[in-house]
Design an enzyme around this catalytic site. Structure first.
Site, mmCIF file in Angstrom:
data_model
loop_
_atom_site.group_PDB
_atom_site.id
_atom_site.type_symbol
_atom_site.label_atom_id
_atom_site.label_comp_id
_atom_site.label_asym_id
_atom_site.label_seq_id
_atom_site.Cartn_x
_atom_site.Cartn_y
_atom_site.Cartn_z
ATOM 1 C CG ASP A 250 -0.186 0.006 2.558
ATOM 2 O OD1 ASP A 250 -0.772 0.484 3.553
ATOM 3 O OD2 ASP A 250 0.983 -0.446 2.603
ATOM 4 C CG HIS B 72 7.148 -0.074 9.754
ATOM 5 N ND1 HIS B 72 7.258 -0.413 11.087
ATOM 6 C CD2 HIS B 72 6.703 1.205 9.731
ATOM 7 C CE1 HIS B 72 6.893 0.608 11.842
ATOM 8 N NE2 HIS B 72 6.553 1.602 11.063
HETATM 9 O O1 RIB Z 1 2.417 -0.300 10.791
HETATM 10 C C1 RIB Z 1 3.292 -0.079 9.716
HETATM 11 C C2 RIB Z 1 2.708 -0.606 8.431
HETATM 12 O O2 RIB Z 1 1.510 0.108 8.106
HETATM 13 C C3 RIB Z 1 3.639 -0.389 7.224
HETATM 14 O O3 RIB Z 1 3.423 -1.396 6.287
HETATM 15 C C4 RIB Z 1 3.175 0.934 6.681
HETATM 16 O O4 RIB Z 1 3.492 1.082 5.289
HETATM 17 C C5 RIB Z 1 1.685 0.822 6.861
HETATM 18 O O5 RIB Z 1 1.183 0.059 5.771
HETATM 19 CA CA CA Z 2 2.878 -0.741 3.961
#
Ligand code: RIB
Ligand code: CA
Length: 332
Positions: free
Chosen positions: A9, A253
Protein backbone atom coordinates in the site's frame (compact mmCIF):
# COMPACT_ATOMS: atom_id res chain seq x y z
CA UNK A 1 17.02 -16.36 -6.23
CA UNK A 2 13.89 -15.33 -4.31
CA UNK A 3 10.85 -14.80 -6.55
CA UNK A 4 8.67 -12.30 -4.72
CA UNK A 5 5.13 -11.03 -5.10
CA UNK A 6 4.90 -7.92 -2.91
CA UNK A 7 1.41 -6.98 -1.70
CA UNK A 8 1.70 -3.32 -0.84
CA UNK A 9 0.00 0.00 0.00
CA UNK A 10 2.68 2.53 -1.07
CA UNK A 11 3.44 4.30 1.30
CA UNK A 12 6.90 5.71 1.96
CA UNK A 13 8.29 2.62 3.69
CA UNK A 14 6.63 0.53 0.99
CA UNK A 15 8.67 2.55 -1.54
CA UNK A 16 11.80 1.57 0.40
CA UNK A 17 10.75 -2.10 0.25
CA UNK A 18 9.99 -1.91 -3.49
CA UNK A 19 13.40 -0.37 -4.23
CA UNK A 20 15.12 -2.92 -1.96
CA UNK A 21 13.36 -5.86 -3.69
CA UNK A 22 14.02 -4.48 -7.19
CA UNK A 23 17.70 -3.73 -6.65
CA UNK A 24 18.82 -6.65 -4.48
CA UNK A 25 20.65 -9.19 -6.67
CA UNK A 26 19.07 -12.20 -4.90
CA UNK A 27 15.48 -11.08 -5.60
CA UNK A 28 13.30 -11.26 -8.70
CA UNK A 29 10.34 -8.94 -8.04
CA UNK A 30 7.59 -10.58 -10.09
CA UNK A 31 4.71 -8.26 -9.22
CA UNK A 32 3.27 -5.63 -6.99
CA UNK A 33 -0.29 -6.35 -5.88
CA UNK A 34 -1.88 -3.23 -4.47
CA UNK A 35 -4.23 -2.72 -1.55
CA UNK A 36 -5.81 0.23 0.29
CA UNK A 37 -4.10 1.24 3.50
CA UNK A 38 -1.77 4.22 3.80
CA UNK A 39 -3.90 5.93 1.15
CA UNK A 40 -6.79 4.79 -1.08
CA UNK A 41 -6.48 2.02 -3.69
CA UNK A 42 -6.37 4.45 -6.62
CA UNK A 43 -3.34 6.21 -5.12
CA UNK A 44 -1.56 3.05 -3.92
CA UNK A 45 -1.95 1.54 -7.40
CA UNK A 46 -0.80 4.70 -9.16
CA UNK A 47 2.11 4.96 -6.74
CA UNK A 48 3.12 1.36 -7.43
CA UNK A 49 3.26 2.03 -11.18
CA UNK A 50 5.15 5.29 -10.73
CA UNK A 51 7.73 3.80 -8.35
CA UNK A 52 8.45 0.89 -10.70
CA UNK A 53 8.96 3.37 -13.54
CA UNK A 54 11.21 5.60 -11.44
CA UNK A 55 13.26 2.68 -10.11
CA UNK A 56 13.81 1.26 -13.60
CA UNK A 57 11.75 -1.95 -13.38
CA UNK A 58 11.37 -3.81 -16.67
CA UNK A 59 9.66 -7.09 -15.69
CA UNK A 60 7.44 -6.27 -12.72
CA UNK A 61 3.66 -6.15 -13.26
CA UNK A 62 1.01 -4.40 -11.14
CA UNK A 63 -2.28 -6.08 -10.16
CA UNK A 64 -4.86 -3.94 -8.40
CA UNK A 65 -6.51 -5.25 -5.25
CA UNK A 66 -8.93 -4.43 -2.50
CA UNK A 67 -10.29 -0.94 -1.87
CA UNK A 68 -11.88 -1.84 1.48
CA UNK A 69 -11.45 -4.41 4.27
CA UNK A 70 -13.12 -7.85 4.16
CA UNK A 71 -15.70 -7.14 6.83
CA UNK A 72 -15.22 -4.01 8.92
CA UNK A 73 -16.07 -0.42 8.05
CA UNK A 74 -12.96 1.18 6.56
CA UNK A 75 -10.79 3.22 8.91
CA UNK A 76 -9.27 6.53 7.85
CA UNK A 77 -6.11 6.67 5.70
CA UNK A 78 -2.64 7.32 7.14
CA UNK A 79 -1.99 10.36 4.93
CA UNK A 80 -0.85 12.20 8.07
CA UNK A 81 2.09 9.74 8.09
CA UNK A 82 2.78 9.25 4.37
CA UNK A 83 1.46 12.50 2.84
CA UNK A 84 -1.73 13.16 0.88
CA UNK A 85 -0.28 11.32 -2.15
CA UNK A 86 1.12 8.45 -0.05
CA UNK A 87 4.70 9.28 -1.10
CA UNK A 88 5.61 12.13 1.19
CA UNK A 89 3.93 14.55 -1.27
CA UNK A 90 6.74 13.82 -3.75
CA UNK A 91 4.67 11.95 -6.35
CA UNK A 92 5.80 12.84 -9.87
CA UNK A 93 3.15 12.27 -12.54
CA UNK A 94 5.84 10.95 -14.82
CA UNK A 95 4.96 9.29 -18.16
CA UNK A 96 5.26 5.49 -17.96
CA UNK A 97 7.23 3.48 -20.52
CA UNK A 98 4.40 2.28 -22.77
CA UNK A 99 6.03 -1.14 -23.30
CA UNK A 100 6.71 -1.70 -19.60
CA UNK A 101 4.56 -4.36 -17.85
CA UNK A 102 3.76 -1.87 -15.06
CA UNK A 103 2.29 0.63 -17.53
CA UNK A 104 -0.92 -1.43 -17.79
CA UNK A 105 -2.76 -2.73 -14.73
CA UNK A 106 -2.97 -6.52 -14.98
CA UNK A 107 -6.30 -7.93 -16.12
CA UNK A 108 -6.46 -10.17 -13.03
CA UNK A 109 -7.19 -8.53 -9.70
CA UNK A 110 -4.62 -8.99 -6.91
CA UNK A 111 -6.20 -12.10 -5.39
CA UNK A 112 -6.57 -13.92 -8.71
CA UNK A 113 -3.06 -12.84 -9.75
CA UNK A 114 -1.60 -14.38 -6.58
CA UNK A 115 -3.61 -17.60 -7.16
CA UNK A 116 -2.63 -17.86 -10.85
CA UNK A 117 1.04 -16.99 -10.35
CA UNK A 118 1.43 -19.68 -7.67
CA UNK A 119 -0.38 -22.21 -9.89
CA UNK A 120 2.16 -21.53 -12.65
CA UNK A 121 5.14 -21.73 -10.28
CA UNK A 122 4.12 -23.94 -7.33
CA UNK A 123 6.52 -23.74 -4.39
CA UNK A 124 8.67 -21.07 -6.03
CA UNK A 125 7.08 -17.78 -4.95
CA UNK A 126 7.55 -15.90 -1.69
CA UNK A 127 4.51 -13.78 -0.88
CA UNK A 128 5.40 -10.66 1.10
CA UNK A 129 2.43 -8.67 2.46
CA UNK A 130 3.18 -5.19 3.77
CA UNK A 131 -0.27 -3.58 3.80
CA UNK A 132 -3.61 -4.72 5.21
CA UNK A 133 -3.90 -8.49 4.57
CA UNK A 134 -7.12 -8.15 2.55
CA UNK A 135 -5.77 -9.41 -0.81
CA UNK A 136 -4.04 -12.42 0.77
CA UNK A 137 -7.20 -13.34 2.69
CA UNK A 138 -9.35 -12.91 -0.43
CA UNK A 139 -6.99 -15.16 -2.38
CA UNK A 140 -7.18 -17.75 0.42
CA UNK A 141 -11.01 -17.58 0.44
CA UNK A 142 -11.08 -18.11 -3.35
CA UNK A 143 -8.48 -20.91 -3.25
CA UNK A 144 -7.93 -22.68 0.13
CA UNK A 145 -5.07 -24.69 -1.44
CA UNK A 146 -2.99 -21.51 -1.92
CA UNK A 147 -0.74 -22.10 1.16
CA UNK A 148 0.47 -25.39 -0.34
CA UNK A 149 1.90 -23.52 -3.36
CA UNK A 150 3.61 -20.60 -1.59
CA UNK A 151 7.31 -20.99 -0.67
CA UNK A 152 6.62 -18.79 2.38
CA UNK A 153 4.42 -15.91 3.50
CA UNK A 154 6.21 -12.98 5.13
CA UNK A 155 3.95 -10.42 6.77
CA UNK A 156 4.77 -6.91 7.96
CA UNK A 157 2.18 -6.48 10.69
CA UNK A 158 1.24 -6.97 14.29
CA UNK A 159 3.29 -6.67 17.44
CA UNK A 160 3.99 -9.16 20.26
CA UNK A 161 5.39 -7.13 23.17
CA UNK A 162 6.32 -3.77 21.56
CA UNK A 163 3.52 -1.17 21.93
CA UNK A 164 1.35 -0.76 18.85
CA UNK A 165 1.27 2.26 16.51
CA UNK A 166 -2.51 2.62 16.33
CA UNK A 167 -3.32 1.71 19.93
CA UNK A 168 -1.25 0.30 22.80
CA UNK A 169 -1.81 -3.18 21.31
CA UNK A 170 -2.59 -2.74 17.57
CA UNK A 171 -0.33 -2.23 14.54
CA UNK A 172 -1.77 -0.42 11.47
CA UNK A 173 -1.83 -3.26 8.90
CA UNK A 174 -3.64 -5.63 11.27
CA UNK A 175 -5.90 -2.82 12.53
CA UNK A 176 -6.93 -1.92 8.98
CA UNK A 177 -8.22 -5.43 8.31
CA UNK A 178 -8.20 -7.60 11.46
CA UNK A 179 -10.55 -10.21 9.92
CA UNK A 180 -8.13 -10.72 7.02
CA UNK A 181 -5.13 -11.04 9.34
CA UNK A 182 -7.00 -13.48 11.59
CA UNK A 183 -8.14 -15.62 8.64
CA UNK A 184 -4.71 -15.98 7.02
CA UNK A 185 -3.05 -16.86 10.34
CA UNK A 186 -5.47 -19.77 10.81
CA UNK A 187 -3.71 -21.87 8.14
CA UNK A 188 -0.22 -23.30 7.65
CA UNK A 189 1.72 -21.35 5.01
CA UNK A 190 4.50 -21.24 6.62
CA UNK A 191 4.12 -17.64 7.85
CA UNK A 192 6.62 -15.27 9.44
CA UNK A 193 5.43 -12.05 11.07
CA UNK A 194 7.80 -9.09 10.90
CA UNK A 195 6.11 -6.84 13.43
CA UNK A 196 6.86 -3.73 15.43
CA UNK A 197 8.98 -5.77 17.87
CA UNK A 198 11.70 -5.70 15.20
CA UNK A 199 10.74 -2.82 12.89
CA UNK A 200 10.95 -0.33 15.78
CA UNK A 201 14.50 -1.57 16.42
CA UNK A 202 15.95 -0.77 12.99
CA UNK A 203 15.33 2.95 12.46
CA UNK A 204 16.74 4.99 9.58
CA UNK A 205 18.22 8.23 10.90
CA UNK A 206 18.67 11.26 8.65
CA UNK A 207 22.39 10.60 8.06
CA UNK A 208 21.47 7.10 6.81
CA UNK A 209 18.78 8.52 4.54
CA UNK A 210 21.01 11.38 3.36
CA UNK A 211 23.54 8.78 2.20
CA UNK A 212 20.93 7.64 -0.33
CA UNK A 213 20.42 11.11 -1.81
CA UNK A 214 23.43 10.78 -4.14
CA UNK A 215 22.54 7.19 -5.13
CA UNK A 216 20.88 7.94 -8.46
CA UNK A 217 17.19 8.55 -9.11
CA UNK A 218 16.12 5.81 -6.70
CA UNK A 219 18.13 7.00 -3.72
CA UNK A 220 17.31 10.63 -4.41
CA UNK A 221 13.57 9.84 -4.38
CA UNK A 222 13.80 7.78 -1.19
CA UNK A 223 15.58 10.73 0.48
CA UNK A 224 13.00 13.25 -0.77
CA UNK A 225 9.89 11.23 0.02
CA UNK A 226 11.22 10.39 3.51
CA UNK A 227 11.11 14.07 4.63
CA UNK A 228 7.37 14.13 5.43
CA UNK A 229 7.56 10.63 6.97
CA UNK A 230 10.59 11.45 9.17
CA UNK A 231 8.87 14.64 10.31
CA UNK A 232 5.88 12.60 11.52
CA UNK A 233 8.11 10.18 13.43
CA UNK A 234 10.22 12.95 14.93
CA UNK A 235 7.22 14.96 16.09
CA UNK A 236 5.74 11.81 17.65
CA UNK A 237 9.05 10.91 19.34
CA UNK A 238 9.24 14.40 20.84
CA UNK A 239 5.79 13.83 22.39
CA UNK A 240 6.99 10.66 24.11
CA UNK A 241 10.66 11.06 24.86
CA UNK A 242 12.73 14.01 23.75
CA UNK A 243 15.99 11.99 23.79
CA UNK A 244 14.58 9.67 21.11
CA UNK A 245 14.02 12.69 18.87
CA UNK A 246 17.56 14.00 19.13
CA UNK A 247 18.31 12.72 15.60
CA UNK A 248 15.36 12.74 13.14
CA UNK A 249 14.57 9.18 12.09
CA UNK A 250 11.84 6.89 10.71
CA UNK A 251 10.97 3.21 10.61
CA UNK A 252 11.77 1.02 7.58
CA UNK A 253 8.91 -1.39 8.44
CA UNK A 254 8.30 -2.86 4.97
CA UNK A 255 11.97 -2.98 3.95
CA UNK A 256 12.59 -5.05 7.11
CA UNK A 257 10.10 -7.62 5.77
CA UNK A 258 12.19 -7.89 2.57
CA UNK A 259 15.29 -8.35 4.75
CA UNK A 260 13.55 -11.22 6.57
CA UNK A 261 13.31 -13.02 3.21
CA UNK A 262 16.95 -12.63 2.10
CA UNK A 263 18.66 -12.76 5.52
CA UNK A 264 16.44 -14.88 7.77
CA UNK A 265 19.30 -15.62 10.19
CA UNK A 266 19.39 -11.94 11.13
CA UNK A 267 16.01 -12.38 12.84
CA UNK A 268 15.13 -14.29 16.03
CA UNK A 269 11.65 -15.79 16.08
CA UNK A 270 9.16 -17.26 18.52
CA UNK A 271 6.25 -19.41 17.43
CA UNK A 272 2.72 -20.16 18.46
CA UNK A 273 -0.89 -20.32 17.34
CA UNK A 274 -2.02 -16.82 16.36
CA UNK A 275 -5.31 -14.96 16.57
CA UNK A 276 -5.98 -11.35 15.63
CA UNK A 277 -8.66 -9.59 17.64
CA UNK A 278 -11.45 -8.35 15.34
CA UNK A 279 -13.52 -6.12 17.62
CA UNK A 280 -13.54 -4.11 20.82
CA UNK A 281 -10.84 -2.05 22.47
CA UNK A 282 -8.12 -4.50 21.41
CA UNK A 283 -9.18 -4.61 17.72
CA UNK A 284 -6.17 -5.42 15.54
CA UNK A 285 -4.16 -6.98 18.37
CA UNK A 286 -2.02 -10.04 17.55
CA UNK A 287 -2.51 -12.68 20.25
CA UNK A 288 -0.05 -15.61 20.14
CA UNK A 289 -0.64 -18.76 22.20
CA UNK A 290 2.97 -19.47 23.12
CA UNK A 291 2.25 -22.22 25.66
CA UNK A 292 -0.34 -24.45 24.02
CA UNK A 293 -3.66 -25.34 25.57
CA UNK A 294 -5.94 -26.85 26.56
CA UNK A 295 -7.75 -23.81 27.89
CA UNK A 296 -11.31 -23.44 29.18
CA UNK A 297 -11.98 -21.05 26.27
CA UNK A 298 -11.58 -22.67 22.82
CA UNK A 299 -10.76 -19.60 20.65
CA UNK A 300 -7.32 -20.99 19.70
CA UNK A 301 -8.38 -24.64 19.48
CA UNK A 302 -8.63 -24.80 15.67
CA UNK A 303 -5.36 -22.92 15.29
CA UNK A 304 -3.04 -25.76 14.36
CA UNK A 305 -0.90 -23.38 12.29
CA UNK A 306 2.51 -22.54 13.67
CA UNK A 307 3.04 -18.81 13.12
CA UNK A 308 6.56 -17.46 13.60
CA UNK A 309 6.88 -13.91 14.93
CA UNK A 310 10.18 -12.04 14.84
CA UNK A 311 11.10 -10.68 18.26
CA UNK A 312 14.64 -9.41 17.70
CA UNK A 313 17.05 -8.74 14.83
CA UNK A 314 20.62 -7.81 13.95
CA UNK A 315 19.56 -4.21 13.33
CA UNK A 316 22.85 -2.81 12.02
CA UNK A 317 23.24 -5.73 9.58
CA UNK A 318 19.68 -5.29 8.29
CA UNK A 319 19.98 -1.51 8.00
CA UNK A 320 23.36 -1.68 6.24
CA UNK A 321 22.16 -4.33 3.78
CA UNK A 322 19.27 -2.07 2.82
CA UNK A 323 21.47 1.03 2.45
CA UNK A 324 24.21 -0.82 0.55
CA UNK A 325 21.65 -2.32 -1.85
CA UNK A 326 20.21 1.08 -2.74
CA UNK A 327 23.64 2.75 -2.99
CA UNK A 328 25.51 0.02 -4.87
CA UNK A 329 22.85 -1.39 -7.21
CA UNK A 330 20.99 0.53 -9.88
CA UNK A 331 18.52 -0.27 -12.62
CA UNK A 332 18.31 3.33 -13.88
O1 RIB B 1 2.42 -0.30 10.79
C1 RIB B 1 3.29 -0.08 9.72
C2 RIB B 1 2.71 -0.61 8.43
O2 RIB B 1 1.51 0.11 8.11
C3 RIB B 1 3.64 -0.39 7.22
O3 RIB B 1 3.42 -1.40 6.29
C4 RIB B 1 3.17 0.93 6.68
O4 RIB B 1 3.49 1.08 5.29
C5 RIB B 1 1.69 0.82 6.86
O5 RIB B 1 1.18 0.06 5.77
CA1 CA C 1 2.88 -0.74 3.96
Amino acid sequence: MYKIILDTDPGVDDAMAIAFALLHPDIELLALTTVFGNVNIDLTTRNAQSLLELFGATQTVVARGAAVPLEQTPNGFADFVHGQDGLGNCYDDRPLTASAPHAEIHTLDAADFIIEATRQAPGEITLVAVGPMTNVAEALRRDPTLPTRVQQLVIMGGTVTEPGNVSPVAEANFYNDPHAADEILAVNWPATIVGLDVTHRVMLQDPHLKSLASAGATGDFLWRCSRFYVDFYTRRARQHNASEASIPACAMHDAAAIAAVIMPDAFERINGAARVITEGVAVGMLALDRKGGPYPLDYWDNRTAETYACVSLAAEQVRQTFLDTIINHKLT
